[in-house]
Design a protein around this motif. Structure first.
Motif, PDB file in Angstrom:
ATOM      1  N   ALA A   1      -6.384 -47.105  26.182  1.00  0.00           N
ATOM      2  CA  ALA A   1      -6.425 -45.723  25.677  1.00  0.00           C
ATOM      3  C   ALA A   1      -6.315 -45.705  24.157  1.00  0.00           C
ATOM      4  O   ALA A   1      -7.036 -44.968  23.476  1.00  0.00           O
ATOM      5  CB  ALA A   1      -5.299 -44.903  26.310  1.00  0.00           C
TER       6      ALA A   1
ATOM      7  N   PHE B   1       5.991 -34.662  33.259  1.00  0.00           N
ATOM      8  CA  PHE B   1       4.970 -33.625  33.353  1.00  0.00           C
ATOM      9  C   PHE B   1       4.999 -32.844  34.673  1.00  0.00           C
ATOM     10  O   PHE B   1       5.395 -31.691  34.705  1.00  0.00           O
ATOM     11  CB  PHE B   1       3.572 -34.202  33.097  1.00  0.00           C
ATOM     12  CG  PHE B   1       2.544 -33.124  32.920  1.00  0.00           C
ATOM     13  CD1 PHE B   1       2.494 -32.409  31.738  1.00  0.00           C
ATOM     14  CD2 PHE B   1       1.668 -32.788  33.939  1.00  0.00           C
ATOM     15  CE1 PHE B   1       1.592 -31.366  31.576  1.00  0.00           C
ATOM     16  CE2 PHE B   1       0.758 -31.747  33.785  1.00  0.00           C
ATOM     17  CZ  PHE B   1       0.717 -31.046  32.597  1.00  0.00           C
TER      18      PHE B   1
ATOM     19  N   GLU C   1      -3.333 -42.998  34.885  1.00  0.00           N
ATOM     20  CA  GLU C   1      -4.187 -42.404  33.847  1.00  0.00           C
ATOM     21  C   GLU C   1      -3.441 -41.311  33.094  1.00  0.00           C
ATOM     22  O   GLU C   1      -3.525 -41.206  31.868  1.00  0.00           O
ATOM     23  CB  GLU C   1      -5.446 -41.781  34.476  1.00  0.00           C
ATOM     24  CG  GLU C   1      -6.493 -42.787  34.898  1.00  0.00           C
ATOM     25  CD  GLU C   1      -7.716 -42.120  35.534  1.00  0.00           C
ATOM     26  OE1 GLU C   1      -7.685 -40.894  35.780  1.00  0.00           O
ATOM     27  OE2 GLU C   1      -8.704 -42.829  35.790  1.00  0.00           O
ATOM     28  N   ALA C   2      -2.708 -40.493  33.837  1.00  0.00           N
ATOM     29  CA  ALA C   2      -2.016 -39.362  33.220  1.00  0.00           C
ATOM     30  C   ALA C   2      -0.854 -39.837  32.359  1.00  0.00           C
ATOM     31  O   ALA C   2      -0.609 -39.306  31.274  1.00  0.00           O
ATOM     32  CB  ALA C   2      -1.524 -38.401  34.297  1.00  0.00           C
TER      33      ALA C   2
ATOM     34  N   VAL D   1      -0.541 -42.705  30.772  1.00  0.00           N
ATOM     35  CA  VAL D   1      -1.094 -43.280  29.544  1.00  0.00           C
ATOM     36  C   VAL D   1      -1.580 -42.164  28.611  1.00  0.00           C
ATOM     37  O   VAL D   1      -1.337 -42.193  27.399  1.00  0.00           O
ATOM     38  CB  VAL D   1      -2.238 -44.251  29.911  1.00  0.00           C
ATOM     39  CG1 VAL D   1      -3.100 -44.534  28.704  1.00  0.00           C
ATOM     40  CG2 VAL D   1      -1.650 -45.531  30.491  1.00  0.00           C
ATOM     41  N   ALA D   2      -2.235 -41.157  29.183  1.00  0.00           N
ATOM     42  CA  ALA D   2      -2.757 -40.065  28.354  1.00  0.00           C
ATOM     43  C   ALA D   2      -1.627 -39.315  27.659  1.00  0.00           C
ATOM     44  O   ALA D   2      -1.676 -39.068  26.452  1.00  0.00           O
ATOM     45  CB  ALA D   2      -3.582 -39.102  29.214  1.00  0.00           C
ATOM     46  N   ILE D   3      -0.588 -38.970  28.402  1.00  0.00           N
ATOM     47  CA  ILE D   3       0.437 -38.110  27.794  1.00  0.00           C
ATOM     48  C   ILE D   3       1.241 -38.874  26.741  1.00  0.00           C
ATOM     49  O   ILE D   3       1.614 -38.299  25.713  1.00  0.00           O
ATOM     50  CB  ILE D   3       1.329 -37.442  28.874  1.00  0.00           C
ATOM     51  CG1 ILE D   3       2.053 -36.227  28.278  1.00  0.00           C
ATOM     52  CG2 ILE D   3       2.316 -38.407  29.485  1.00  0.00           C
ATOM     53  CD1 ILE D   3       2.725 -35.340  29.307  1.00  0.00           C
TER      54      ILE D   3
ATOM     55  N   VAL E   1       0.106 -41.127  24.739  1.00  0.00           N
ATOM     56  CA  VAL E   1      -0.738 -41.175  23.538  1.00  0.00           C
ATOM     57  C   VAL E   1      -0.855 -39.777  22.915  1.00  0.00           C
ATOM     58  O   VAL E   1      -0.720 -39.607  21.702  1.00  0.00           O
ATOM     59  CB  VAL E   1      -2.134 -41.743  23.876  1.00  0.00           C
ATOM     60  CG1 VAL E   1      -3.066 -41.644  22.667  1.00  0.00           C
ATOM     61  CG2 VAL E   1      -2.016 -43.193  24.344  1.00  0.00           C
ATOM     62  N   ASN E   2      -1.074 -38.756  23.768  1.00  0.00           N
ATOM     63  CA  ASN E   2      -1.234 -37.388  23.265  1.00  0.00           C
ATOM     64  C   ASN E   2       0.013 -36.863  22.561  1.00  0.00           C
ATOM     65  O   ASN E   2      -0.079 -35.984  21.704  1.00  0.00           O
ATOM     66  CB  ASN E   2      -1.604 -36.442  24.416  1.00  0.00           C
ATOM     67  CG  ASN E   2      -3.026 -36.655  24.910  1.00  0.00           C
ATOM     68  OD1 ASN E   2      -3.901 -37.058  24.133  1.00  0.00           O
ATOM     69  ND2 ASN E   2      -3.261 -36.409  26.192  1.00  0.00           N
TER      70      ASN E   2
ATOM     71  N   ARG F   1       2.758 -35.040  18.097  1.00  0.00           N
ATOM     72  CA  ARG F   1       3.884 -34.110  18.228  1.00  0.00           C
ATOM     73  C   ARG F   1       5.190 -34.794  17.823  1.00  0.00           C
ATOM     74  O   ARG F   1       6.062 -34.184  17.204  1.00  0.00           O
ATOM     75  CB  ARG F   1       3.989 -33.602  19.676  1.00  0.00           C
ATOM     76  CG  ARG F   1       2.871 -32.655  20.127  1.00  0.00           C
ATOM     77  CD  ARG F   1       2.595 -31.565  19.145  1.00  0.00           C
ATOM     78  NE  ARG F   1       2.033 -30.357  19.759  1.00  0.00           N
ATOM     79  CZ  ARG F   1       1.646 -29.295  19.044  1.00  0.00           C
ATOM     80  NH1 ARG F   1       1.736 -29.295  17.725  1.00  0.00           N
ATOM     81  NH2 ARG F   1       1.150 -28.229  19.643  1.00  0.00           N
TER      82      ARG F   1
ATOM     83  N   MET G   1      10.525 -33.349  26.537  1.00  0.00           N
ATOM     84  CA  MET G   1       9.318 -32.523  26.474  1.00  0.00           C
ATOM     85  C   MET G   1       9.631 -31.067  26.136  1.00  0.00           C
ATOM     86  O   MET G   1       8.843 -30.392  25.483  1.00  0.00           O
ATOM     87  CB  MET G   1       8.548 -32.601  27.800  1.00  0.00           C
ATOM     88  CG  MET G   1       7.895 -33.949  28.061  1.00  0.00           C
ATOM     89  SD  MET G   1       6.646 -34.423  26.820  1.00  0.00           S
ATOM     90  CE  MET G   1       5.291 -33.323  27.248  1.00  0.00           C
TER      91      MET G   1
ATOM     92  N   PRO H   1       2.383 -29.290  24.485  1.00  0.00           N
ATOM     93  CA  PRO H   1       1.597 -30.521  24.552  1.00  0.00           C
ATOM     94  C   PRO H   1       0.142 -30.225  24.900  1.00  0.00           C
ATOM     95  O   PRO H   1      -0.148 -29.301  25.653  1.00  0.00           O
ATOM     96  CB  PRO H   1       2.263 -31.285  25.701  1.00  0.00           C
ATOM     97  CG  PRO H   1       2.795 -30.221  26.607  1.00  0.00           C
ATOM     98  CD  PRO H   1       3.158 -29.046  25.724  1.00  0.00           C
ATOM     99  N   PHE H   2      -0.769 -30.995  24.324  1.00  0.00           N
ATOM    100  CA  PHE H   2      -2.182 -30.921  24.744  1.00  0.00           C
ATOM    101  C   PHE H   2      -2.873 -32.218  24.372  1.00  0.00           C
ATOM    102  O   PHE H   2      -2.316 -33.038  23.628  1.00  0.00           O
ATOM    103  CB  PHE H   2      -2.895 -29.700  24.134  1.00  0.00           C
ATOM    104  CG  PHE H   2      -2.775 -29.551  22.649  1.00  0.00           C
ATOM    105  CD1 PHE H   2      -3.560 -30.309  21.792  1.00  0.00           C
ATOM    106  CD2 PHE H   2      -1.875 -28.644  22.101  1.00  0.00           C
ATOM    107  CE1 PHE H   2      -3.455 -30.159  20.416  1.00  0.00           C
ATOM    108  CE2 PHE H   2      -1.758 -28.488  20.722  1.00  0.00           C
ATOM    109  CZ  PHE H   2      -2.546 -29.254  19.878  1.00  0.00           C
ATOM    110  N   ALA H   3      -4.083 -32.406  24.897  1.00  0.00           N
ATOM    111  CA  ALA H   3      -4.844 -33.632  24.641  1.00  0.00           C
ATOM    112  C   ALA H   3      -5.166 -33.735  23.156  1.00  0.00           C
ATOM    113  O   ALA H   3      -5.772 -32.824  22.587  1.00  0.00           O
ATOM    114  CB  ALA H   3      -6.139 -33.624  25.458  1.00  0.00           C
TER     115      ALA H   3
END
Lengths: 333, 333
Positions: free
Chosen positions: B19, B139, B297-298, B300-302, B304-305, B309, B320, B326-328
């Motif tokens: 990612a 999340f 996948e989620a 790893v995404a969060i 990095v995203n 922030r 959190m 939070p967003f992509a």
């Protein structure tokens, strides 16, 4: 204890008052409404609580602030930024933060950058915070979508739907969507700019700015939904062929490809009412709120719930993306 | 350009590397892994990218920081706070912010208040930010629920479900949930404290603190799901009667009433996999992510995203709920 001044005691403002009185951490210190018939009366009676709150409705903000001291203003007067800007500036210049349901204030940075800058500068200068929010714009088609994207590492396309059964909503909303009009009347009202939901553009802009999407063009559409059989609500008797609501959408295009489309359908007896989001990306996600989020209740809730977030934010014009994670403020503040 | 050091190059760490290399605003400057077999090798090869990244895997953080300069650490080593705390403190004392997948770090304030305080103080002292997050905790059963509550003015009860079909997940996860064990083996592993998902308690605590709910008691349950017919996955051949996964839950009680219940079911060939939340309140809401959010996948995404922030937050141990929406993060930073 947060001292709240309620600015606007119409339909949403009255519902806001009911929510405010349910919160032990809030004290309503006064209200403002330009309607002569409401001026000088007790807010509880004006808002339909059937009991006195010993809180007065004043005819103007200046008049109210002669008599009461507030920490924040809950502002529910109009959808249009040009009408609302002077009201917001007056609030801000009196050193008060404000949460407003003005749809065009939910994300004015792309469509009205100069007004946004004026409000932002005034807020910073006076050390206060301005937030526009509500169920839509403010939540369903922007904040909720954005939150979901936080578990995506890449996104090709987003489409979202808000489908509202208007037959159970209040009269002003049933009127606003054109119920009972002929198709010709509807189209002529559209041409006069008086038809449709305000805020799709603001939601699109907020999502696009967060995701870094710059569109070659934006396509908006507003069509009537027409009755195929007779429909009767508390307020309307509709014949086949008459308008029962709106089907509205906005799409943002990059290189001929529609990156994002937001759909809003509000009509009498709408089938399968829901809020739904489809993200095509890594991972792809499909998400739905069954029956959809009830509009008025949700708008009132989110403007009240955001008060603590607004009071602890840095000064300026903020949008939902700039504030900490929103949630129901059920505890003390 | 954000300089990232990848700490932990196991299963999730390797996915994180994939990612990270997809993000033009990120430069991977180095990696850390205690595994002797990975030490000194190229990160691209260790992470299974089938190409060199010209980034070295060092045997320790101290060794890595002799050779490279980083802005932030992505930390993916362990679920357990007692194992992770020394690693986090070392990162922080080197003046680096960190995003970690350590489940117990996602909300340590109620269960490990002293460790939380030590990490928070070290982070403040060094002017850096520490965040624990991921798909769950981080999340599905906390951030997503909380965001939805922002349109509720009152809430009586919340129940949420994460149902995961483990048959398509990686081997370590299929093992972790007890696939192929006898019920006796499962129960004995539970008694040794080695079974089940880590993080339900953290999600419960985050939601409860946000909503101001203090429980009289918390009830946790962990049961095996048993095969009723033969099941075959890429890794296991299961006979009827053998374990195929877990059914786990946690409930928070006030005055004998269960205010909130979080359910996690992960088993082979799970029926109707989904993430679902039901809020009983004003308004009541039911929402669902069809098929559920894909876990790895989620996560790893969060992580990095959240980097942008984290880099713009005030110093300290954050969760959190403390950070902006939070967003992509698809745009430049």
């Amino acid at each position: 204890m947060v001292k709240v001044l309620q600015y606007g005691v119409g339909s949403i403002g009255s519902k806001a008052v009911k929510a405010l009185v349910s919160k032990p951490w809030i004290e309503i210190v006064g209200a403002v409404d330009s309607d002569e018939a409401k001026k000088g009366r007790d807010l509880g009676m004006v808002a339909g609580l059937d009991r006195r709150l010993d809180v007065e409705v004043y005819g103007s903000l200046a008049e109210a602030l002669k008599h009461v001291k507030a920490d924040i203003v809950l502002h529910t007067t109009s959808s249009w930024l040009d009408l609302v800007e002077p009201q917001i500036l007056e609030i801000v210049e009196n050193g008060l933060s404000v949460v407003s349901t003005c749809e065009e204030l939910a994300y004015p940075w792309r469509r009205s950058p100069e007004a946004a800058k004026r409000i932002d500068e005034a807020a910073r200068k006076n050390g206060v915070v301005v937030l526009g929010t509500g169920v839509n714009p403010g939540f369903v088609l922007d904040t909720m979508i954005l939150t979901l994207t936080s578990v995506c590492i890449s996104i090709d396309r987003i489409e979202a739907w808000r489908v509202v059964d208007a037959s159970k909503r209040r009269l002003p909303l049933q009127k606003k969507i054109g119920s009972g009009m002929s198709v010709e009347e509807f189209r002529s009202a559209v041409q006069r700019g008086r038809m449709g939901h305000v805020g799709l553009r603001e939601s699109l802009d907020m999502v696009a700015d967060c995701l870094g999407w710059n569109f070659d063009y934006v396509r908006e559409s507003l069509e009537p939904v027409v009755a195929s059989k007779p429909i009767e609500t508390e307020f309307f008797k509709i014949k086949p062929g008459q308008v029962i609501g709106i089907s509205q959408s906005i799409g943002g295009f990059v290189g001929g490809f529609e990156k994002i489309k937001l759909n809003l359908q509000m009509y009498l007896n709408a089938e399968n009412p829901r809020d739904a989001v489809k993200i095509e990306g890594v991972p792809s996600l499909e998400f739905e709120v069954k029956n959809g989020i009830p509009g008025d209740e949700a708008t009132v809730a989110i403007i009240v719930n955001m008060i603590p977030r607004v009071l602890s934010a840095e000064p300026g014009l903020k949008t939902m993306k700039d504030l900490k994670l929103p949630f129901a403020w059920l505890k003390a503040f």
